[in-house]
Design an enzyme around this catalytic site. Structure first.
Site, PDB file in Angstrom:
ATOM      1  N   TYR A  28     -12.614   7.973   2.485  1.00 56.45           N
ATOM      2  CA  TYR A  28     -11.549   7.092   2.016  1.00 56.45           C
ATOM      3  C   TYR A  28     -11.068   7.498   0.631  1.00 56.45           C
ATOM      4  CZ  TYR A  28      -9.144   3.065   0.085  1.00 56.45           C
ATOM      5  OH  TYR A  28      -8.222   2.273  -0.542  1.00 56.45           O
ATOM      6  N   PRO A  81      -3.953   3.920 -11.206  1.00 59.48           N
ATOM      7  CA  PRO A  81      -4.424   2.858 -10.317  1.00 59.48           C
ATOM      8  C   PRO A  81      -5.116   3.426  -9.087  1.00 59.48           C
ATOM      9  CG  PRO A  81      -2.061   3.190 -10.055  1.00 59.48           C
ATOM     10  CD  PRO A  81      -2.488   4.048 -11.205  1.00 59.48           C
ATOM     11  N   SER A 110      -5.060  -1.761 -10.126  1.00 56.91           N
ATOM     12  CA  SER A 110      -4.367  -1.767  -8.840  1.00 56.91           C
ATOM     13  C   SER A 110      -4.176  -3.173  -8.289  1.00 56.91           C
ATOM     14  CB  SER A 110      -5.159  -0.931  -7.828  1.00 56.91           C
ATOM     15  OG  SER A 110      -4.625  -1.046  -6.528  1.00 56.91           O
ATOM     16  N   TYR A 133       2.225  -3.389  -5.771  1.00 56.76           N
ATOM     17  CA  TYR A 133       2.783  -3.177  -4.437  1.00 56.76           C
ATOM     18  C   TYR A 133       3.618  -4.401  -4.099  1.00 56.76           C
ATOM     19  CZ  TYR A 133      -0.253   0.812  -3.293  1.00 56.76           C
ATOM     20  OH  TYR A 133      -0.877   2.042  -3.254  1.00 56.76           O
ATOM     21  N   THR A 159       4.659   1.151  -7.477  1.00 63.21           N
ATOM     22  CA  THR A 159       4.444   2.294  -6.599  1.00 63.21           C
ATOM     23  C   THR A 159       5.499   2.292  -5.499  1.00 63.21           C
ATOM     24  OG1 THR A 159       2.074   2.384  -7.030  1.00 63.21           O
ATOM     25  CG2 THR A 159       2.845   3.375  -4.985  1.00 63.21           C
ATOM     26  N   LYS A 232       6.418   4.639 -10.141  1.00 65.20           N
ATOM     27  CA  LYS A 232       5.402   5.640  -9.802  1.00 65.20           C
ATOM     28  C   LYS A 232       5.651   6.184  -8.396  1.00 65.20           C
ATOM     29  CE  LYS A 232       0.372   6.194  -9.318  1.00 65.20           C
ATOM     30  NZ  LYS A 232       0.301   6.526  -7.879  1.00 65.20           N
ATOM     31  N   HIS A 256       1.030  10.437  -4.850  1.00 67.26           N
ATOM     32  CA  HIS A 256      -0.065   9.588  -4.378  1.00 67.26           C
ATOM     33  C   HIS A 256      -1.339  10.411  -4.156  1.00 67.26           C
ATOM     34  CE1 HIS A 256      -0.057   5.255  -3.237  1.00 67.26           C
ATOM     35  NE2 HIS A 256      -1.225   5.555  -2.721  1.00 67.26           N
ATOM     36  N   ARG A 259      -2.046  11.719  -0.660  1.00 64.56           N
ATOM     37  CA  ARG A 259      -2.633  10.802   0.323  1.00 64.56           C
ATOM     38  C   ARG A 259      -1.586  10.088   1.184  1.00 64.56           C
ATOM     39  NH1 ARG A 259      -7.661   8.828  -0.403  1.00 64.56           N
ATOM     40  NH2 ARG A 259      -7.078   6.630  -0.228  1.00 64.56           N
ATOM     41  N   ASP A 287       0.694  12.323 -12.556  1.00 64.69           N
ATOM     42  CA  ASP A 287      -0.679  12.307 -12.056  1.00 64.69           C
ATOM     43  C   ASP A 287      -0.811  13.302 -10.908  1.00 64.69           C
ATOM     44  OD1 ASP A 287       0.198  11.133  -9.670  1.00 64.69           O
ATOM     45  OD2 ASP A 287      -0.653   9.177 -10.101  1.00 64.69           O
ATOM     46  N   GLY A 288      -2.062  13.538 -10.492  1.00 69.13           N
ATOM     47  CA  GLY A 288      -2.319  14.436  -9.376  1.00 69.13           C
ATOM     48  C   GLY A 288      -2.888  15.772  -9.801  1.00 69.13           C
ATOM     49  N   GLY A 289      -4.191  15.969  -9.579  1.00 66.67           N
ATOM     50  CA  GLY A 289      -4.802  17.275  -9.783  1.00 66.67           C
ATOM     51  C   GLY A 289      -5.386  17.540 -11.151  1.00 66.67           C
ATOM     52  N   ILE A 290      -5.278  16.597 -12.091  1.00 68.54           N
ATOM     53  CA  ILE A 290      -5.802  16.816 -13.447  1.00 68.54           C
ATOM     54  C   ILE A 290      -7.332  16.881 -13.398  1.00 68.54           C
ATOM     55  CG2 ILE A 290      -6.024  15.866 -15.768  1.00 68.54           C
ATOM     56  CD1 ILE A 290      -3.205  16.660 -15.278  1.00 68.54           C
ATOM     57  N   ARG A 291      -7.895  18.004 -13.861  1.00 71.12           N
ATOM     58  CA  ARG A 291      -9.347  18.149 -13.913  1.00 71.12           C
ATOM     59  C   ARG A 291      -9.845  18.785 -15.210  1.00 71.12           C
ATOM     60  NH1 ARG A 291      -8.412  15.402 -10.221  1.00 71.12           N
ATOM     61  NH2 ARG A 291      -9.338  15.357  -8.127  1.00 71.12           N
TER      62      ARG A 291
END
Length: 363
Positions: A28, A81, A110, A133, A159, A232, A256, A259, A287-291
């Site tokens: 999940y 979130p 969220s 939402y 979102t 977002k 997202h 996802r 956002d997305g993929g920041i490491r």
């Protein structure tokens, strides 16, 4: 919870997460839409970009501080979130908010949090945003907005890229179901969503989208709340003008986390087009993929005011609870400072397109 001593990066927290969390919950939290093309590309986009340092910068007064929506932001790293923190820790969003407060990190709570937004606000000393939402009934949406305003939240994050759930085959194969003691408590008291009648031939087009938000919804929300509304999920520069006309105060470039709709571009690849279309009218975040701290630098160099972390927060929460999240955030903040020092960038303003290396052949 004990943080293993060899946990020294966000990747280490992710590895530990997969070692210790129930496989269905893993599916999940970490599962992508469909074949995971977009989720993988979110990460690979950062790896494709190279940085170019400059020598002998003056680091007197060096800082990662900026101002965002009128508030002083100590570091351009925020918490995105994510739903149901109690899936990985009994204190849920309370532990996350406490870690955010310790590290002076802004947190986005969220709609589907497993702790009520008011409780999270009471546990936090750092600014909070509320992710919204839209609900099938407009009056329920406004109830959530009013609660966020009354609890002291600083912004609404609407979102827009999940009007229906994505096709998450990994989650389906794992048979994930919410445990009985975890639910979206902010929605308690709202009427249940009626089951979709598939007998009419289209469970999506004739049922799920009956109350989907529109641009008119965005405009109405901007007019009816005293909080800034941040959109977002925007990827297409053609949508920017309409968003600004509706009155949004900011944009988060997001898919997202890969996802929802698979095979859309990585957020980093979409960022320059959105920044150009916005033309400095409002802040743009990503956002997305920041490491890594270098990922933060790359996003800022391409025009982002700040970045948001989603999955890494849940990874750290599962491994080390509140101290784990605080440690993870500190690791990333420190990596950002080291990257800035080695690039010759004493402030965020110094991080611009000149820090992105472009090969001579333009490839």
């Amino acid at each position: 919870m004990h943080i293993p001593p060899d946990t020294v990066s966000l990747g280490d927290y992710e590895r530990r997460f997969h070692e210790r969390v129930d496989p269905a919950i893993q599916a999940y939290i970490a599962g992508a839409a469909a074949d995971g093309v977009t989720q993988r590309d979110n990460r690979l986009a950062f790896d494709r970009v190279r940085l170019m340092p400059s020598a002998f910068a003056d680091f007197a007064g060096a800082s990662t501080r900026s101002v965002l929506f009128g508030e002083v932001l100590e570091s351009p790293i925020l918490i995105a979130p994510t739903a149901y923190h109690k899936l990985v820790h009994p204190a849920g969003e309370i532990a996350t908010a406490q870690a955010a407060s310790l590290t002076r990190t802004w947190m986005t709570v969220s709609t589907q949090a497993s702790v009520a937004m008011e409780e999270v606000a009471r546990a936090s000393s750092a600014p909070l945003w509320f992710q919204l939402y839209c609900q099938p009934r407009w009056e329920d949406t406004l109830t959530l907005v009013g609660r966020a305003e009354d609890a002291g939240y600083k912004a609404l994050v609407l979102t827009i890229d999940a009007v229906v759930s994505g096709i998450r085959n990994i989650e389906q194969r794992a048979g994930f179901r919410l445990p009985a003691d975890v639910r979206a408590v902010n929605l308690d008291g709202f009427p249940p969503t009626p089951p979709v009648n598939a007998s009419n031939g289209s469970p999506v087009f004739k049922g799920m989208l009956d109350n989907a938000p529109t641009w008119a919804t965005v405009q109405a929300l901007c007019r009816q709340t005293r909080l800034p509304v941040i959109l977002k999920g925007l990827l297409n520069p053609a949508d920017v003008s309409r968003a600004l006309q509706c009155g949004v105060a900011g944009i988060i470039v997001s898919n997202h986390g890969g996802r929802t709709l698979d095979t859309v571009p990585a957020t980093l690849d979409c960022l320059p087009g959105i920044v150009e279309a916005v033309d400095a009218a409002v802040p743009v975040l990503l956002d997305g993929g920041i490491r890594r701290g270098t990922d933060v630098v790359k996003a800022i160099a391409l025009g982002a005011s700040a970045v948001l972390l989603g999955q890494p927060v849940l990874h750290a929460l599962s491994v080390g609870g509140m101290p784990g999240v605080a440690h993870m955030l500190t690791l990333l903040q420190t990596e950002l400072e080291v990257a800035m020092a080695l690039l010759g960038c004493p402030t965020l303003d110094a991080i611009d397109r000149s820090r992105i290396w472009v090969p001579l052949n333009g490839a």
